[in-house]
Design a protein around this motif. Structure first.
Motif, PDB file in Angstrom:
ATOM      1  N   VAL A   1       0.904  -1.078  -0.217  1.00  0.00           N
ATOM      2  CA  VAL A   1       0.113  -0.019   0.142  1.00  0.00           C
ATOM      3  C   VAL A   1       0.699   1.206  -0.116  1.00  0.00           C
ATOM      4  CG1 VAL A   1      -2.042  -1.148   0.958  1.00  0.00           C
ATOM      5  CG2 VAL A   1      -0.152  -0.122   2.407  1.00  0.00           C
ATOM      6  N   ASN A   2       1.903   1.293  -0.789  1.00  0.00           N
ATOM      7  CA  ASN A   2       2.879   2.275  -0.850  1.00  0.00           C
ATOM      8  C   ASN A   2       2.249   3.464  -1.943  1.00  0.00           C
ATOM      9  OD1 ASN A   2       3.363   0.361  -2.855  1.00  0.00           O
ATOM     10  ND2 ASN A   2       4.915   1.616  -3.793  1.00  0.00           N
ATOM     11  N   ALA A   3       1.076   3.281  -2.415  1.00  0.00           N
ATOM     12  CA  ALA A   3       0.438   4.088  -3.181  1.00  0.00           C
ATOM     13  C   ALA A   3      -1.346   3.376  -3.477  1.00  0.00           C
ATOM     14  CB  ALA A   3       0.967   4.076  -4.703  1.00  0.00           C
ATOM     15  N   ARG A   4      -1.984   4.431  -4.098  1.00  0.00           N
ATOM     16  CA  ARG A   4      -3.415   4.041  -4.143  1.00  0.00           C
ATOM     17  C   ARG A   4      -3.286   2.650  -5.271  1.00  0.00           C
ATOM     18  NH1 ARG A   4      -7.206   6.802  -2.456  1.00  0.00           N
ATOM     19  NH2 ARG A   4      -8.657   6.443  -4.356  1.00  0.00           N
ATOM     20  N   PRO A   5      -4.426   1.825  -5.440  1.00  0.00           N
ATOM     21  CA  PRO A   5      -4.612   0.759  -6.205  1.00  0.00           C
ATOM     22  C   PRO A   5      -4.526   1.186  -7.714  1.00  0.00           C
ATOM     23  CG  PRO A   5      -6.749   1.168  -5.004  1.00  0.00           C
ATOM     24  CD  PRO A   5      -5.488   1.954  -4.594  1.00  0.00           C
ATOM     25  N   HIS A   6      -4.252   0.251  -8.400  1.00  0.00           N
ATOM     26  CA  HIS A   6      -4.290   0.441  -9.900  1.00  0.00           C
ATOM     27  C   HIS A   6      -4.737  -0.532 -10.818  1.00  0.00           C
ATOM     28  CE1 HIS A   6      -0.851  -2.651 -10.667  1.00  0.00           C
ATOM     29  NE2 HIS A   6      -0.074  -1.846  -9.750  1.00  0.00           N
ATOM     30  N   LEU A   7      -5.024  -0.495 -12.095  1.00  0.00           N
ATOM     31  CA  LEU A   7      -5.649  -1.525 -12.921  1.00  0.00           C
ATOM     32  C   LEU A   7      -5.109  -2.701 -12.925  1.00  0.00           C
ATOM     33  CD1 LEU A   7      -8.413  -1.486 -14.735  1.00  0.00           C
ATOM     34  CD2 LEU A   7      -7.196  -1.061 -16.684  1.00  0.00           C
ATOM     35  N   GLY A   8      -3.836  -3.036 -12.761  1.00  0.00           N
ATOM     36  CA  GLY A   8      -3.041  -4.286 -12.766  1.00  0.00           C
ATOM     37  C   GLY A   8      -3.608  -5.130 -11.616  1.00  0.00           C
ATOM     38  N   PHE A   9      -4.046  -4.691 -10.733  1.00  0.00           N
ATOM     39  CA  PHE A   9      -4.459  -5.265  -9.340  1.00  0.00           C
ATOM     40  C   PHE A   9      -5.856  -5.449  -9.388  1.00  0.00           C
ATOM     41  CE2 PHE A   9      -5.876  -5.900  -5.074  1.00  0.00           C
ATOM     42  CZ  PHE A   9      -5.349  -7.233  -4.668  1.00  0.00           C
ATOM     43  N   ALA A  10      -6.539  -4.727 -10.081  1.00  0.00           N
ATOM     44  CA  ALA A  10      -8.014  -4.779 -10.225  1.00  0.00           C
ATOM     45  C   ALA A  10      -8.074  -6.004 -11.362  1.00  0.00           C
ATOM     46  CB  ALA A  10      -8.472  -3.599 -11.243  1.00  0.00           C
ATOM     47  N   LEU A  11      -7.036  -6.275 -12.178  1.00  0.00           N
ATOM     48  CA  LEU A  11      -7.209  -7.312 -13.006  1.00  0.00           C
ATOM     49  C   LEU A  11      -7.540  -8.712 -12.337  1.00  0.00           C
ATOM     50  CD1 LEU A  11      -7.192  -9.172 -15.800  1.00  0.00           C
ATOM     51  CD2 LEU A  11      -4.712  -8.958 -15.389  1.00  0.00           C
ATOM     52  N   GLU A  12      -6.432  -8.892 -11.136  1.00  0.00           N
ATOM     53  CA  GLU A  12      -6.497 -10.028 -10.546  1.00  0.00           C
ATOM     54  C   GLU A  12      -7.729 -10.200  -9.466  1.00  0.00           C
ATOM     55  OE1 GLU A  12      -2.614 -11.110  -8.680  1.00  0.00           O
ATOM     56  OE2 GLU A  12      -3.789 -11.137  -6.633  1.00  0.00           O
ATOM     57  N   LEU A  13      -8.203  -8.962  -8.954  1.00  0.00           N
ATOM     58  CA  LEU A  13      -9.543  -8.948  -8.312  1.00  0.00           C
ATOM     59  C   LEU A  13     -10.691  -9.492  -8.904  1.00  0.00           C
ATOM     60  CD1 LEU A  13      -9.016  -5.608  -6.259  1.00  0.00           C
ATOM     61  CD2 LEU A  13      -8.961  -7.665  -5.166  1.00  0.00           C
ATOM     62  N   VAL A  14     -10.974  -9.044 -10.246  1.00  0.00           N
ATOM     63  CA  VAL A  14     -11.974  -9.345 -11.036  1.00  0.00           C
ATOM     64  C   VAL A  14     -11.992 -10.713 -11.726  1.00  0.00           C
ATOM     65  CG1 VAL A  14     -13.015  -8.959 -13.443  1.00  0.00           C
ATOM     66  CG2 VAL A  14     -12.590  -7.005 -11.898  1.00  0.00           C
ATOM     67  N   GLN A  15     -10.742 -11.386 -11.836  1.00  0.00           N
ATOM     68  CA  GLN A  15     -10.621 -12.718 -12.219  1.00  0.00           C
ATOM     69  C   GLN A  15     -10.992 -13.520 -10.994  1.00  0.00           C
ATOM     70  OE1 GLN A  15      -6.534 -12.979 -13.268  1.00  0.00           O
ATOM     71  NE2 GLN A  15      -6.940 -12.728 -15.449  1.00  0.00           N
ATOM     72  N   ALA A  16     -10.361 -13.175 -10.079  1.00  0.00           N
ATOM     73  CA  ALA A  16     -10.790 -14.151  -8.652  1.00  0.00           C
ATOM     74  C   ALA A  16     -12.267 -13.916  -8.256  1.00  0.00           C
ATOM     75  CB  ALA A  16      -9.880 -13.685  -7.330  1.00  0.00           C
ATOM     76  N   ASP A  17     -12.836 -12.754  -8.484  1.00  0.00           N
ATOM     77  CA  ASP A  17     -14.245 -12.690  -8.406  1.00  0.00           C
ATOM     78  C   ASP A  17     -14.965 -13.368  -9.363  1.00  0.00           C
ATOM     79  OD1 ASP A  17     -16.479 -11.138  -6.852  1.00  0.00           O
ATOM     80  OD2 ASP A  17     -16.815 -10.734  -8.997  1.00  0.00           O
ATOM     81  N   THR A  18     -14.570 -13.351 -10.428  1.00  0.00           N
ATOM     82  CA  THR A  18     -15.585 -14.254 -11.349  1.00  0.00           C
ATOM     83  C   THR A  18     -15.491 -15.605 -11.213  1.00  0.00           C
ATOM     84  OG1 THR A  18     -15.030 -12.643 -13.047  1.00  0.00           O
ATOM     85  CG2 THR A  18     -15.562 -14.611 -13.766  1.00  0.00           C
ATOM     86  N   LEU A  19     -14.511 -16.319 -10.609  1.00  0.00           N
ATOM     87  CA  LEU A  19     -14.038 -17.704 -10.214  1.00  0.00           C
ATOM     88  C   LEU A  19     -15.184 -18.136  -9.139  1.00  0.00           C
ATOM     89  CD1 LEU A  19     -10.218 -18.523 -10.650  1.00  0.00           C
ATOM     90  CD2 LEU A  19     -12.243 -18.922 -12.283  1.00  0.00           C
ATOM     91  N   ALA A  20     -14.989 -17.080  -8.115  1.00  0.00           N
ATOM     92  CA  ALA A  20     -15.897 -17.399  -7.041  1.00  0.00           C
ATOM     93  C   ALA A  20     -17.220 -17.308  -7.290  1.00  0.00           C
ATOM     94  CB  ALA A  20     -15.342 -16.209  -5.817  1.00  0.00           C
ATOM     95  N   ARG A  21     -17.703 -16.162  -8.161  1.00  0.00           N
ATOM     96  CA  ARG A  21     -19.070 -16.342  -8.466  1.00  0.00           C
ATOM     97  C   ARG A  21     -19.535 -17.296  -9.274  1.00  0.00           C
ATOM     98  NH1 ARG A  21     -21.617 -11.240  -7.947  1.00  0.00           N
ATOM     99  NH2 ARG A  21     -20.626  -9.395  -7.217  1.00  0.00           N
ATOM    100  N   HIS A  22     -18.875 -17.782 -10.319  1.00  0.00           N
ATOM    101  CA  HIS A  22     -18.907 -19.167 -11.061  1.00  0.00           C
ATOM    102  C   HIS A  22     -19.336 -20.156 -10.146  1.00  0.00           C
ATOM    103  CE1 HIS A  22     -18.723 -22.067 -14.256  1.00  0.00           C
ATOM    104  NE2 HIS A  22     -17.856 -22.686 -13.689  1.00  0.00           N
ATOM    105  N   HIS A  23     -18.317 -20.540  -9.140  1.00  0.00           N
ATOM    106  CA  HIS A  23     -18.366 -21.897  -8.357  1.00  0.00           C
ATOM    107  C   HIS A  23     -19.558 -21.875  -7.295  1.00  0.00           C
ATOM    108  CE1 HIS A  23     -14.894 -23.791 -10.041  1.00  0.00           C
ATOM    109  NE2 HIS A  23     -14.418 -22.615 -10.193  1.00  0.00           N
ATOM    110  N   ARG A  24     -19.868 -20.556  -7.044  1.00  0.00           N
ATOM    111  CA  ARG A  24     -20.842 -20.626  -6.324  1.00  0.00           C
ATOM    112  C   ARG A  24     -22.135 -20.725  -7.062  1.00  0.00           C
ATOM    113  NH1 ARG A  24     -19.073 -14.989  -4.392  1.00  0.00           N
ATOM    114  NH2 ARG A  24     -17.714 -15.189  -2.751  1.00  0.00           N
ATOM    115  N   HIS A  25     -22.087 -20.032  -8.217  1.00  0.00           N
ATOM    116  CA  HIS A  25     -23.423 -20.450  -9.038  1.00  0.00           C
ATOM    117  C   HIS A  25     -23.449 -21.697  -9.383  1.00  0.00           C
ATOM    118  CE1 HIS A  25     -26.336 -19.321 -12.094  1.00  0.00           C
ATOM    119  NE2 HIS A  25     -25.550 -19.556 -12.815  1.00  0.00           N
TER     120      HIS A  25
END
Length: 515
Positions: A15-39
């Motif tokens: 957290v040496n700076a605010r978040p950027h789109l590169g980490f958002a990629l990982e968040l969205v990928q992980a969230d998609t997997l989580a939502r898919h397997h819950r579904h």
């Protein structure tokens, strides 16, 4: 029958700076997997968080003239706030500097590795990259510079605690080569195997209290040393489950979960596929089952990075173009292997082509035709006597194709499978020409009336499957589509535009054929 359990984690960024789109990629990928397997009926726990105890954070706070805790708190809050703009379904979010679960768990992990005889203290001199928070040998540098950050490491000499990584080389090789520790894509697996085969060296797992500026978790029974930030950070995957405090969640989600899945960027594969499994082997704990590695996002060919100053703010991006557009570009355009160059024009072009002109136009056409030709009531779709329409074949196969794509950590393949429904549905409209069937029906053609019912019912069913399979990828848009296709008191709501256009265009993109 008890549902399978799947524990999915992102890395935790500095957290040496605010978040950027590169980490958002990982968040969205992980969230998609989580939502898919819950579904699909699985029990899922999704974790993210922040790595607060880094020297990089300390140096950034000093440069900003702010005390470290206040600086860390402010930036960590920005990472936690991504939940809304990115539509994340996080179950937990851990902060390593302030979460009471973390320090106790790190201390327990340290003591278990010490009890295995894998921690020892020695004097050491080496080349240290602050950006990576890692020592490197001269052979691992390029022209004397860190491969990741392009900076010259500092020469550091001090006495630290070391972990006997060398002891676990053979075991790690066997686990990775057998697939018991699955690393995807295959090229990353081979990269890790080559690293192990090249020889593993014990690595430093502490820093002097003075060099760490007193920031971090003290080494148990040795307050003059601070636990190395990577040891500290990797532990979050189990400390967040109460390892060291209350083992209930740990027993459910780590010790007995069928899949323990880490999503990581390619720059930190060594830590997650070598260091972390070795630490767990030493402590006598289960290993992750899957390490899924993504490449980088770039801007003008340069990696998106806080330290390099090439940042794209995902919160501002979602505010400007919408959550659906941001998530969709990250999932539809970023390849499984290889870096992806980001521009706002690429994001908006994809959103307009797929949403306004594609999906939005399709749903608008179908709902409008149901209202125009059947008063808003969805007719029953009976298959054609001769054969099942191709569209039906496509939407019936789609769930299996999505499963296969996501099982291979290939979001582009999975989204392409869903998009086949859009393309086939548009072809089906052009082939069946419902407006001509309606005209023939008005002239007394009962066969045309039957075919019109079949066409409209098939199209509505296809769009329900489409919305259902889109839920993990673009949950907000999927909910709007479902709402548009769900009768209220027996009739569909009036057709409404589902997606705004993001680029200037004179085309009317959400329309229907005339009757």
């Amino acid at each position: 029958m008890t549902a399978r359990r799947r524990y999915i984690t992102t890395t935790i960024p500095y957290v040496n700076a605010r978040p950027h789109l590169g980490f958002a990629l990982e968040l969205v990928q992980a969230d998609t997997l989580a939502r898919h397997h819950r579904h699909r009926g699985e029990q899922v726990r999704l974790l993210s968080g922040t790595d607060d105890n880094s020297l990089k954070n300390v140096l950034a706070a000093e440069a900003a003239g702010v005390d470290v805790q206040s600086f860390v708190d402010r930036n960590a809050d920005a990472f936690a706030a991504l939940r809304g703009p990115l539509a994340l379904s996080l179950d937990d979010f851990i902060r390593t500097s302030s979460d009471p679960r973390h320090r106790v768990g790190v201390e327990r992990l340290w003591r278990q590795c010490a009890a295995s005889g894998d921690l020892y203290r020695k004097e050491y001199e080496g080349l240290y990259c602050v950006g990576c928070e890692q020592f490197y040998t001269p052979g691992e540098l390029v022209d004397g510079r860190c491969r990741e950050h392009g900076t010259q490491p500092q020469l550091v000499a001090e006495e630290n605690w070391f972990f006997r990584l060398s002891r676990y080389a053979d075991r790690l090789h066997q686990l990775i080569s057998s697939g018991d520790l699955r690393i995807e894509p295959f090229a990353r697996r081979n990269e890790v195997l080559a690293l192990v085969e090249g020889g593993l060296h014990d690595f430093s797992v502490s820093r002097s209290h003075s060099r760490a500026r007193g920031w971090g978790i003290p080494v148990p029974d040795d307050p003059g040393q601070v636990v190395y930030v990577w040891w500290d950070a990797l532990g979050n995957y189990v400390t967040s489950l109460g390892y060291g405090t209350d083992d209930t969640a740990y027993a459910q989600w780590w010790a007995t979960s069928e899949r323990r899945v880490h999503l990581v960027g390619k720059g930190v594969v060594r830590f997650h596929a070598v260091y972390w499994p070795a630490m767990l082997l030493s402590a006598g704990l289960p290993l992750p089952t899957d390490i899924l590695v993504h490449d980088y996002l770039t801007v003008d060919g340069r990696k998106i990075s806080k330290s390099a100053g090439t940042t794209v703010d995902p919160t501002a991006l979602a505010a400007a173009y919408g959550t659906d557009a941001v998530r969709w570009w990250l999932l539809r355009d970023v390849p499984r292997v290889g870096d992806a160059d980001f521009t706002p024009d690429r994001l908006t072009a994809r959103a307009d082509a797929d949403f306004a002109k594609g999906l939005g136009n399709l749903v608008h056409r179908i709902v409008t035709m149901v209202h125009r030709f059947r008063g808003g009531t969805i007719p029953t779709a009976a298959p054609e006597p001769s054969s099942v329409p191709t569209l039906v074949d496509v939407y019936r196969k789609t769930p299996g194709l999505v499963d296969a794509g996501l099982a291979d950590f290939d979001f582009r393949r999975a989204t392409r499978a869903v998009w086949n429904i859009v393309e086939e549905a548009n072809r089906y409209v052009d082939a069946t020409r419902p407006w001509e069937l309606a005209r023939a029906e008005r002239q007394g053609d009962s066969e045309a009336a039957r075919r019109l019912d079949t066409a409209l019912g098939t199209l509505v069913t296809a769009c329900h499957v489409l919305a259902d399979e889109l839920r993990p990828f673009i949950p907000d848009a999927a909910a709007r589509i479902t709402g548009q296709l769900t009768p209220v008191e027996g009739r569909l709501p009036a057709a409404q535009p589902l997606f705004p256009r993001l680029q200037e265009d004179t085309e009317n993109t959400e329309e229907t054929q005339p009757a």
